[in-house]
Design a protein around this motif. Structure first.
Motif, PDB file in Angstrom:
ATOM      1  N   LEU A 212       0.837  -1.191   0.000  1.00 45.33           N
ATOM      2  CA  LEU A 212       0.000   0.000   0.000  1.00 45.33           C
ATOM      3  C   LEU A 212       0.873   1.243   0.000  1.00 45.33           C
ATOM      4  O   LEU A 212       1.940   1.265   0.616  1.00 45.33           O
ATOM      5  CB  LEU A 212      -0.914   0.014   1.241  1.00 45.33           C
ATOM      6  CG  LEU A 212      -1.891  -1.151   1.388  1.00 45.33           C
ATOM      7  CD1 LEU A 212      -2.583  -1.101   2.732  1.00 45.33           C
ATOM      8  CD2 LEU A 212      -2.914  -1.121   0.276  1.00 45.33           C
TER       9      LEU A 212
ATOM     10  N   LYS B  84     -10.662  -2.920   3.188  1.00 44.77           N
ATOM     11  CA  LYS B  84     -11.824  -2.062   2.922  1.00 44.77           C
ATOM     12  C   LYS B  84     -11.863  -0.883   3.887  1.00 44.77           C
ATOM     13  O   LYS B  84     -12.206   0.244   3.503  1.00 44.77           O
ATOM     14  CB  LYS B  84     -13.115  -2.876   3.049  1.00 44.77           C
ATOM     15  CG  LYS B  84     -13.341  -3.847   1.914  1.00 44.77           C
ATOM     16  CD  LYS B  84     -14.552  -4.700   2.141  1.00 44.77           C
ATOM     17  CE  LYS B  84     -15.827  -3.897   2.008  1.00 44.77           C
ATOM     18  NZ  LYS B  84     -17.039  -4.749   2.080  1.00 44.77           N
TER      19      LYS B  84
ATOM     20  N   GLU C  52      -9.267   1.660   2.768  1.00 41.86           N
ATOM     21  CA  GLU C  52      -9.748   2.412   1.611  1.00 41.86           C
ATOM     22  C   GLU C  52     -10.758   3.480   2.018  1.00 41.86           C
ATOM     23  O   GLU C  52     -10.828   4.543   1.412  1.00 41.86           O
ATOM     24  CB  GLU C  52     -10.384   1.461   0.601  1.00 41.86           C
ATOM     25  CG  GLU C  52      -9.382   0.620  -0.152  1.00 41.86           C
ATOM     26  CD  GLU C  52     -10.048  -0.376  -1.088  1.00 41.86           C
ATOM     27  OE1 GLU C  52     -11.296  -0.379  -1.185  1.00 41.86           O
ATOM     28  OE2 GLU C  52      -9.316  -1.156  -1.721  1.00 41.86           O
ATOM     29  N   LYS C  53     -11.517   3.222   3.067  1.00 41.61           N
ATOM     30  CA  LYS C  53     -12.544   4.164   3.502  1.00 41.61           C
ATOM     31  C   LYS C  53     -11.959   5.296   4.349  1.00 41.61           C
ATOM     32  O   LYS C  53     -12.275   6.469   4.132  1.00 41.61           O
ATOM     33  CB  LYS C  53     -13.621   3.417   4.292  1.00 41.61           C
ATOM     34  CG  LYS C  53     -14.771   4.271   4.742  1.00 41.61           C
ATOM     35  CD  LYS C  53     -15.841   3.428   5.418  1.00 41.61           C
ATOM     36  CE  LYS C  53     -17.004   4.290   5.847  1.00 41.61           C
ATOM     37  NZ  LYS C  53     -18.045   3.490   6.519  1.00 41.61           N
TER      38      LYS C  53
END
Length: 137
Positions: A97, A116, A119-120
């Motif tokens: 990442l 997830k 990403e949020k």
């Protein structure tokens, strides 16, 4: 009287025991301590009987460091309703990442749920909440 003669003949005399002990020692056998005879080998002179313990290799556990998800123990239920234990593992993935604050890629092993969440909310916020220092990695 016959029983006393039978009992006395079944027990060995000290002379017979010493003959047995010397015969066993010459053959390399140890005799029983229960018979009142001493063993030919002393345990203190022989040293430790157990081998030295080997260091165990470090194995990565199946735990997500960001969400603390672990392996779940569940029942596998057959058609006949017979239940056997099974393990449900976390879906861990190796992922590189981009870390904006460090201006570099960080290779992490994390669950798809954590991916997830990153990403949020962003990598810095999730790592700070989990107490993970990304500078070390």
């Amino acid at each position: 009287m016959a029983t006393t003669a039978l009992l006395s003949s079944s027990f060995s005399t000290p002379a017979a025991a010493s003959r047995r002990n010397s015969a066993a020692a010459s053959l390399g056998f140890a005799t029983s301590q229960l018979a009142g005879l001493s063993l030919g080998v002393s345990l203190s002179a022989a040293g430790p009987l157990l081998p030295k313990q080997q260091l165990q290799p470090i194995v990565a556990r199946r735990i997500c460091p960001f969400t603390d998800k672990k392996t779940n123990r569940a029942n596998k239920v057959s058609f006949s309703n017979h239940k056997t234990k099974k393990q449900q593992f976390v879906n861990l993935q190796y992922k590189k990442l981009w870390w904006e604050a460090g201006k570099r890629f960080v290779k992490l092993r994390l669950s798809t749920k954590a991916l997830k969440t990153i990403e949020k909310h962003g990598l810095d916020a999730v790592a700070k909440k989990a107490g993970i220092d990304l500078n070390k990695k």
